[in-house]
Design a protein around this motif. Structure first.
Motif, PDB file in Angstrom:
ATOM      1  N   ASP A  75      -3.802  19.211  45.237  1.00 10.88           N
ATOM      2  CA  ASP A  75      -3.432  20.480  44.616  1.00 10.88           C
ATOM      3  C   ASP A  75      -3.199  20.298  43.117  1.00 10.88           C
ATOM      4  OD1 ASP A  75      -3.514  21.531  47.130  1.00 10.88           O
ATOM      5  OD2 ASP A  75      -1.347  21.566  47.426  1.00 10.88           O
ATOM      6  N   GLU A 107      -1.158  26.610  42.332  1.00 17.25           N
ATOM      7  CA  GLU A 107      -1.111  27.398  43.561  1.00 17.25           C
ATOM      8  C   GLU A 107      -2.498  27.794  44.047  1.00 17.25           C
ATOM      9  OE1 GLU A 107       1.400  30.722  43.103  1.00 17.25           O
ATOM     10  OE2 GLU A 107       3.259  29.563  42.909  1.00 17.25           O
ATOM     11  N   SER A 108      -3.479  27.815  43.154  1.00 17.60           N
ATOM     12  CA  SER A 108      -4.797  28.311  43.550  1.00 17.60           C
ATOM     13  C   SER A 108      -5.942  27.335  43.292  1.00 17.60           C
ATOM     14  CB  SER A 108      -5.106  29.631  42.808  1.00 17.60           C
ATOM     15  OG  SER A 108      -5.135  29.411  41.406  1.00 17.60           O
ATOM     16  N   SER A 109      -5.681  26.184  42.659  1.00 17.62           N
ATOM     17  CA  SER A 109      -6.767  25.304  42.230  1.00 17.62           C
ATOM     18  C   SER A 109      -6.599  23.890  42.771  1.00 17.62           C
ATOM     19  CB  SER A 109      -6.857  25.267  40.697  1.00 17.62           C
ATOM     20  OG  SER A 109      -7.054  26.566  40.177  1.00 17.62           O
ATOM     21  N   ARG A 167     -13.726  27.255  48.917  1.00 19.04           N
ATOM     22  CA  ARG A 167     -12.744  26.752  49.878  1.00 19.04           C
ATOM     23  C   ARG A 167     -13.371  26.082  51.104  1.00 19.04           C
ATOM     24  NH1 ARG A 167      -7.324  29.998  51.839  1.00 19.04           N
ATOM     25  NH2 ARG A 167      -6.472  28.350  53.161  1.00 19.04           N
ATOM     26  N   GLY A 205      -9.317  28.193  41.393  1.00 18.75           N
ATOM     27  CA  GLY A 205      -9.328  29.239  42.413  1.00 18.75           C
ATOM     28  C   GLY A 205      -9.820  28.795  43.772  1.00 18.75           C
ATOM     29  N   LYS A 210      -8.413  27.369  46.202  1.00 11.03           N
ATOM     30  CA  LYS A 210      -7.476  27.535  47.313  1.00 11.03           C
ATOM     31  C   LYS A 210      -7.252  28.990  47.706  1.00 11.03           C
ATOM     32  CE  LYS A 210      -3.692  25.206  47.082  1.00 11.03           C
ATOM     33  NZ  LYS A 210      -2.423  24.713  46.509  1.00 11.03           N
ATOM     34  N   ARG A 211      -7.835  29.902  46.956  1.00 13.67           N
ATOM     35  CA  ARG A 211      -7.655  31.305  47.298  1.00 13.67           C
ATOM     36  C   ARG A 211      -8.352  31.604  48.622  1.00 13.67           C
ATOM     37  NH1 ARG A 211      -8.972  33.219  41.152  1.00 13.67           N
ATOM     38  NH2 ARG A 211      -6.890  32.795  40.283  1.00 13.67           N
ATOM     39  N   SER A 218     -12.089  32.440  48.397  1.00  7.38           N
ATOM     40  CA  SER A 218     -12.915  31.645  47.486  1.00  7.38           C
ATOM     41  C   SER A 218     -14.126  31.079  48.224  1.00  7.38           C
ATOM     42  CB  SER A 218     -12.099  30.492  46.900  1.00  7.38           C
ATOM     43  OG  SER A 218     -12.939  29.583  46.215  1.00  7.38           O
TER      44      SER A 218
END
Length: 254
Positions: free
Chosen positions: A16, A19-21, A49, A40, A42-43, A46
């Motif tokens: 990580d 929170e999103s990348s 992902r 992004g 982890k969105r 995405s």
């Protein structure tokens, strides 16, 4: 903004970044080992992902800022490049061992297409019980040779003379090929010569990633070869041991 041409790649590791990348350790065919940020990824929706997983071949592109002076590259796009799905199971831990070995030994941005091809062929070989150990030994030999850590196995390093078929030899990280003494892990000279005869052509860009003759030679002395290579690998990895190798050893003893 200029986007470079796509290259084949595998994810060696990810962690990580926000929170999103994600921060990715990638092994690419065109650029060697690259650390990149996947913004992004982890969105929930995405497109990156479900793609950025270990052991599956990808096609990736990076942003314009590249080179040895750029510590972290920007991952622009990643797509699945085809191939069989990774089955996991008994091959999972050896696969993570190969990933950790590459992360610990490969400098960033070294162009090593032959080693990339060997890794790509190692993965399916790990799923076959009959080839797993020989494939790992062959891959370790190719890593050491490609990085310049493996001497000519057909020659006694101190004297420069050829090894003899009926003499036992060991491999020292600093002294090279030497006659085995006492409790040294050892290989017969004929096997050392055979390994060298197939490691040399492994630099041919038209040869296979893991040449079949190399797999066959490694299968002849897989257990002893593993012990011989262990000391050389540990020397170049450094004082912190490989976690996956230790875990594999612990599981074999239980």
């Amino acid at each position: 903004m200029k986007v470079r041409a796509a290259t084949a790649a595998f994810v060696l590791h990810s962690h990580d970044w926000s929170e999103s990348s994600l921060i990715l350790d990638l092994f690419t065919r065109a650029h060697g080992r690259v650390v990149a940020v996947a913004k992004g990824a982890k969105r929930p929706y995405s497109q990156l992902r479900p793609v950025l997983l270990p052991f599956q071949r990808l096609s990736v592109t990076f942003g314009a800022k590249q080179g040895q002076d750029v510590e972290v590259w920007l991952l622009r796009q990643a797509e699945w490049a085809g191939g069989p799905a990774w089955p996991g199971g008994a091959a999972m831990l050896p696969g993570f061992y190969a990933n950790e070995l590459l992360m610990r030994l490969l400098p960033r941005h070294d162009h090593l297409p032959r080693l990339f091809d060997a890794y790509a062929e190692l993965l399916p070989a790990l799923t076959l019980p009959g080839t797993l150990h020989a494939a790992l030994r062959a891959f370790e030999l190719m890593v050491l040779r490609q990085l310049g850590h493996l001497p000519d196995l057909s020659l006694h390093s101190a004297s420069g003379g050829p090894v003899h078929d009926d003499v036992l030899y060991t491999l020292h990280p600093e002294l090279g090929v030497a006659e085995a003494q006492g409790e040294d892990a050892a290989l017969p000279g004929w096997l050392m010569r055979q390994l060298e005869s197939v490691l040399g052509p492994a630099f041919d860009p038209d040869s296979d990633g893991l040449p079949e003759p190399l797999l066959q030679a490694c299968s002849l002395g897989s257990s002893d070869l593993r012990t011989v290579l262990r000391g050389v690998l540990h020397y170049h990895v450094g004082p912190q041991p490989l976690r996956t190798r230790q875990l594999m050893m612990d599981l074999q003893q239980t």
